[in-house]
Design an enzyme around this catalytic site. Structure first.
Site, PDB file in Angstrom:
ATOM      1  CB  ALA A 201      12.717  -1.387 -33.066  1.00  0.00           C
ATOM      2  CG  ASP A 202       9.717  -3.587 -27.360  1.00  0.00           C
ATOM      3  OD1 ASP A 202       8.971  -4.405 -27.925  1.00  0.00           O
ATOM      4  OD2 ASP A 202       9.444  -3.057 -26.263  1.00  0.00           O
TER       5      ASP A 202
END
Length: 193
Positions: A70-71
C-alpha cells in the site's frame, strides 16, 4: 478470519492495526522501493505503482502466497504530499492544508504468487481541515507525530481536532481502505469463505 499466507509489505503500525481489527492473520515483511514519482505521473497511477512494487518486492523477500502493498499520499492543489522531510516541510504542508479541502489517495495491491498476478486499486477520500492557527501547527509538529505520515498528519491521532469532516473511507485516511482491502482479499481467495 482464515487466511492463506498473507504478507503485509509495510512497516506501518497503522496498517497492521487495521488488518488486526478485521481479524486478519498476516506477517509483516517491509519492502523498500524508490518512492519518487515519475515525471508527469498521475497521483492514482503513482500510488498504485508503488503499492504493486512493494507487494512484488516483499514476494522476493519472503515465503507466502498473498502479498499486500500500500501507499498513501495527500493531494492538495495538484501537489503530491508524501511524508515531510523535516519540521519546516511539515509546517509548509500543514499551512497549505489549513482551511482547504484535500484528498487522501491510497493505492493497494495484492500480489498472488501462485497466479503471478495482482489486484490493484486506489481509493480517494476527501478531507476538510479547519483553519489552523500557527500555534496549533507548531504544537502538533513538536509532538513528532507528523514525520512518518503523508501530508504531515494522522487523523487517528493528534490531528483529529484539525479535521472538520471527511467524505469517503476513514480507514483510507489512516492508511489502508479496509473495506475494499478485505473485499479484494476475499475475492481472490485469501480469506476463505
Amino acid at each position: 478470519m482464515k487466511n492463506s499466507s498473507i504478507v503485509l509489505a509495510s512497516a506501518s503500525p497503522r496498517r497492521s492495526e487495521l488488518l488486526e481489527s478485521a481479524g486478519i492473520q498476516f506477517r509483516v515483511v517491509p519492502a523498500d522501493i524508490n518512492e519518487e514519482p515519475f515525471p508527469g505521473e498521475e497521483p492514482v497511477d503513482h500510488v498504485q505503482r508503488l503499492a504493486e512494487g512493494k507487494a512484488r518486492a516483499a514476494a522476493e523477500l519472503a515465503e507466502g502466497r498473498f502479498f499486500l502493498g500500500a501507499d498513501t499520499i495527500v493531494l492538495c492543489d495538484g501537489e503530491i504530499m508524501g511524508k515531510p522531510k523535516d519540521a519546516a516541510d511539515a509546517k509548509r504542508m500543514l499551512n497549505k492544508l489549513s482551511g482547504v479541502p484535500h484528498e487522501v489517495v491510497t493505492g493497494f495491491a495484492i500480489y498472488d504468487r501462485e497466479r503471478k498476478g495482482a489486484v490493484v486499486e486506489a481509493i480517494r477520500t476527501k478531507v476538510f481541515f479547519k483553519k489552523l492557527r500557527d500555534e496549533e501547527i507548531l504544537d502538533y509538529i513538536a509532538t513528532g507525530c507528523p514525520f512518518d505520515k503523508a501530508g504531515a498528519y494522522a487523523i487517528q491521532g493528534g490531528a483529529a481536532h484539525m479535521v472538520q469532516k471527511i467524505e469517503g473511507s476513514y480507514t483510507n485516511v489512516v492508511g489502508l481502505p479496509l473495506c475494499e482491502v478485505v473485499d479484494a482479499l476475499r475475492v481472490i481467495g485469501a480469506l476463505g469463505n
